[in-house]
Design a protein around this motif. Sequence first.
Motif, PDB file in Angstrom:
ATOM      1  N   ALA A 204      55.051  22.699  49.206  1.00  0.00           N
ATOM      2  CA  ALA A 204      55.772  21.644  48.345  1.00  0.00           C
ATOM      3  C   ALA A 204      55.582  20.440  49.251  1.00  0.00           C
ATOM      4  O   ALA A 204      56.052  20.101  50.382  1.00  0.00           O
ATOM      5  N   ALA A 205      55.346  19.349  48.401  1.00  0.00           N
ATOM      6  CA  ALA A 205      55.257  17.905  49.140  1.00  0.00           C
ATOM      7  C   ALA A 205      56.559  17.548  49.257  1.00  0.00           C
ATOM      8  O   ALA A 205      56.895  16.542  50.145  1.00  0.00           O
ATOM      9  N   THR A 206      57.575  17.961  48.741  1.00  0.00           N
ATOM     10  CA  THR A 206      58.955  17.709  48.698  1.00  0.00           C
ATOM     11  C   THR A 206      59.984  18.753  48.570  1.00  0.00           C
ATOM     12  O   THR A 206      59.457  19.424  47.476  1.00  0.00           O
ATOM     13  N   LEU A 207      60.923  18.826  49.067  1.00  0.00           N
ATOM     14  CA  LEU A 207      62.142  19.962  48.787  1.00  0.00           C
ATOM     15  C   LEU A 207      63.180  19.525  47.802  1.00  0.00           C
ATOM     16  O   LEU A 207      64.203  20.220  47.571  1.00  0.00           O
ATOM     17  N   GLU A 208      62.880  18.144  47.247  1.00  0.00           N
ATOM     18  CA  GLU A 208      63.792  17.603  46.273  1.00  0.00           C
ATOM     19  C   GLU A 208      63.908  18.486  44.969  1.00  0.00           C
ATOM     20  O   GLU A 208      62.768  18.678  44.356  1.00  0.00           O
ATOM     21  N   GLN A 209      64.848  19.281  44.670  1.00  0.00           N
ATOM     22  CA  GLN A 209      64.832  19.981  43.438  1.00  0.00           C
ATOM     23  C   GLN A 209      64.501  19.293  42.219  1.00  0.00           C
ATOM     24  O   GLN A 209      63.929  19.929  41.165  1.00  0.00           O
ATOM     25  N   SER A 210      64.907  18.211  42.184  1.00  0.00           N
ATOM     26  CA  SER A 210      64.950  17.311  40.779  1.00  0.00           C
ATOM     27  C   SER A 210      63.251  17.176  40.511  1.00  0.00           C
ATOM     28  O   SER A 210      63.081  16.784  39.418  1.00  0.00           O
ATOM     29  N   ALA A 229      68.948  23.997  37.967  1.00  0.00           N
ATOM     30  CA  ALA A 229      68.863  24.105  39.466  1.00  0.00           C
ATOM     31  C   ALA A 229      69.705  24.882  40.353  1.00  0.00           C
ATOM     32  O   ALA A 229      69.409  25.391  41.379  1.00  0.00           O
ATOM     33  N   GLU A 230      70.974  25.073  39.767  1.00  0.00           N
ATOM     34  CA  GLU A 230      72.182  25.948  40.528  1.00  0.00           C
ATOM     35  C   GLU A 230      71.450  27.444  40.511  1.00  0.00           C
ATOM     36  O   GLU A 230      72.090  28.307  40.903  1.00  0.00           O
ATOM     37  N   GLY A 231      70.282  27.719  39.900  1.00  0.00           N
ATOM     38  CA  GLY A 231      69.990  28.926  39.723  1.00  0.00           C
ATOM     39  C   GLY A 231      68.605  29.509  40.514  1.00  0.00           C
ATOM     40  O   GLY A 231      68.334  30.925  40.632  1.00  0.00           O
ATOM     41  N   TRP A 232      68.264  28.467  41.547  1.00  0.00           N
ATOM     42  CA  TRP A 232      67.306  28.868  42.387  1.00  0.00           C
ATOM     43  C   TRP A 232      67.176  27.495  43.526  1.00  0.00           C
ATOM     44  O   TRP A 232      67.910  26.701  43.358  1.00  0.00           O
ATOM     45  N   ALA A 233      66.543  28.071  44.529  1.00  0.00           N
ATOM     46  CA  ALA A 233      66.623  27.236  45.992  1.00  0.00           C
ATOM     47  C   ALA A 233      65.273  27.197  46.535  1.00  0.00           C
ATOM     48  O   ALA A 233      64.476  28.438  46.236  1.00  0.00           O
ATOM     49  N   TYR A 234      64.864  26.248  47.356  1.00  0.00           N
ATOM     50  CA  TYR A 234      63.720  26.377  48.338  1.00  0.00           C
ATOM     51  C   TYR A 234      64.256  27.184  49.447  1.00  0.00           C
ATOM     52  O   TYR A 234      65.186  27.008  50.007  1.00  0.00           O
ATOM     53  N   VAL A 235      63.476  28.137  49.725  1.00  0.00           N
ATOM     54  CA  VAL A 235      63.603  28.719  51.363  1.00  0.00           C
ATOM     55  C   VAL A 235      63.015  27.916  52.313  1.00  0.00           C
ATOM     56  O   VAL A 235      63.742  27.580  53.405  1.00  0.00           O
ATOM     57  N   TYR A 259      55.760  22.076  40.601  1.00  0.00           N
ATOM     58  CA  TYR A 259      56.162  21.194  41.711  1.00  0.00           C
ATOM     59  C   TYR A 259      55.106  20.741  42.209  1.00  0.00           C
ATOM     60  O   TYR A 259      53.966  20.683  42.113  1.00  0.00           O
ATOM     61  N   PRO A 260      55.679  19.467  42.764  1.00  0.00           N
ATOM     62  CA  PRO A 260      54.707  18.685  43.690  1.00  0.00           C
ATOM     63  C   PRO A 260      53.990  19.431  45.036  1.00  0.00           C
ATOM     64  O   PRO A 260      54.886  19.564  45.765  1.00  0.00           O
ATOM     65  N   ALA A 261      52.839  19.500  44.953  1.00  0.00           N
ATOM     66  CA  ALA A 261      52.540  20.163  46.048  1.00  0.00           C
ATOM     67  C   ALA A 261      51.470  19.477  46.826  1.00  0.00           C
ATOM     68  O   ALA A 261      51.069  18.173  46.216  1.00  0.00           O
ATOM     69  N   LYS A 262      50.895  19.546  47.880  1.00  0.00           N
ATOM     70  CA  LYS A 262      50.276  18.716  48.701  1.00  0.00           C
ATOM     71  C   LYS A 262      49.079  19.611  49.617  1.00  0.00           C
ATOM     72  O   LYS A 262      49.212  20.693  49.637  1.00  0.00           O
TER      73      LYS A 262
END
Length: 659
Positions: A204-210, A229-235, A259-262
């Motif tokens: 992921a290019a950023t861990l910003e959930q938005s 957003a409250e139903g998932w999170a980045y590990v 998701y934004p990938a890099k």
Amino acid sequence: MGTKLVTRAILCGLALAAELAAARLTEIHVTAVEPFADGMAFGAAGAYERVKGTFKGELDPSDPRNKVIVNLDKAQKNAAGRIEYEADFYILRPVDAAHGSRKILYDVTNRGRQYAHWMFGDARTVRNDPSAAEDAGNGLILRRGYVIVWSGWDPDAPRANAGLAMKPVIAMNGTVPIARVIRDELMSGGRGPLRKTFRLTYEAATLEQSQARLTVRRAETNPRREIPAEGWAYVNAREIRLLPEGTAPEPGSLYEFHYPAKNPRVLGIGLAATRDLVSFLRYEAADSKGNANPAGAGVRHALAFGRSQSGRYLRDHVALGFNQDESGRKVFDGVMAHTAGVGGVFLNYEFGQPARTNTQHEDHVFPENAFPFSSARQTDPVTGMTAGLLRNDGFDPLWMETNTSTEYWQKGASLLVTDPLGTRDLAHPANARGYLVGGTQHGGQAWMTSTAGPCVNPRNPHNPSPALRALLVALDEWVSEGKAPPASRTPRISDGTMVTPEKLAFPAIPGVAVAHRVNEFGVLKDWVKPEMDLSQPYRPLVPQVDVDGNETSGILLPDVAAPLGTYTGWNLYKAPYVEGELCDRFGTYVPFAASRAEREAKNDPRLSLEERYGDHAGYARRVEEAVKNLVANRLLLAEDAQQFIEKAKSAETAKRFAR
């Protein structure tokens, strides 16, 4: 030494350097040479040894044969303006090359794994570092004296358990990393284990959930439900989990993550790496540093085999022009692509994901099935394109495509031999053959059992490998001697052996859930959104069956020609998976009743063993008849024929007739 001799030596050296420079493999590094099977002899080929190592190469981005590689122009270049790569290789070769056939058999790795011994040798396990005689199974490909070659082509292939891969080459916009929104489809269970978290294909290019979005749906055709957003999170940048803590993904449901990938890898380099390695092994004596060719001198021919993902890889290898090296030489003389259907690999794309495989339920809207489907050149009424899988450029290999029954249900295999709308038959061109191995499932192999697994019906244990062994020999003879292989054996529209799913005459067997829908597809317009145009879909057909539910066309091995039950290429998921959807790439097996009384008690419409064969001896005679016919048509080797007869006459088989 005289001046003339010195000059001649210099000129010879320059000529040799130029010749070596033409081969884009620049260095081959052997890390180990070890005995195989404790020096056991395999027929006239004698003992074998294992050769392990890595190879390096470089690609000219301006060469027309390389320009097809997506983002090659965005990879880092060396001082000569070329792109460097490095990958693993593994070779099994005769200790005494003079006893070998001087032919390469290149087994395209599948997710880093070797499959040749599993498919041609009936080995019980898939080992990436075969060392014992049992790892080669019946040893057919060793007894035939091949130099057997494997190499890495996918940087994401698992290296665990000696898997083969290559170093990643990253695409960049100058000095700026490439980043854009992509899509991952995530599933717990089914093809893989049940999961607590999901691993992402790219970082992921950023861990910003938005900046990301997660949805879930139960089946491919169901509407997507957004998970807030409250139903998932980045590990971390390569992994996500559901919330609250401890929430497990629902088995079989499709989670879709935008998701934004890099840092996309230039995955198409893998195709060139295979090309360059095999070309080097065929044509060169040593690399630019003087390291000797580990395949030895005098290689006469090169054959390739791939199953499933690696079979689809071979379709791309040919279609994209990689059967011609940078020096204008042919790479493979003959190719056998097994269980590839009409697909390619999601490889030569920005942010490609080659591990994916399209089925009715999973990975359905990812690149795989796109015109041209058939080896025959034709015009697609959907896209207006005119093309064929083979290029007719003088570099096409002799082509064999073998499929199981499953590929007609899940992989559009009928489109290999029909027009794209399934209205008329097509003939293979003279340099191609196609075969259905009737009554088999996608992953069919020796030693399989009929456990149900994630499916509602017992799975199909029928082994297609005896047919593959005979066809490999036929492919070799076609390449080496010009001896034409057996005629294509596939279902056809014209004789009623291939029909639409609704016309399948499958019997009403009590307790058996029946498939009524194939994996349908159209033109994929956007894999990220995703968007597939089904306004004018392609039209896959399926093989017709007899009163027992067994297929009537293709290569009918003794298990289907003289059956003890019904074998299909389809099955359906059971709970907790999505009931009613095709169960990945599995088939179904339903044994016949032993007696008429047992059949009637079960209300089974299929004749019992007693009614169709009389007794065990009558069954054995039918098997012998089937075996004799297959051997006469070069569709079964004599050694396999004898094994079928012995199995038919065995005490174990006799138990099936006990009443």
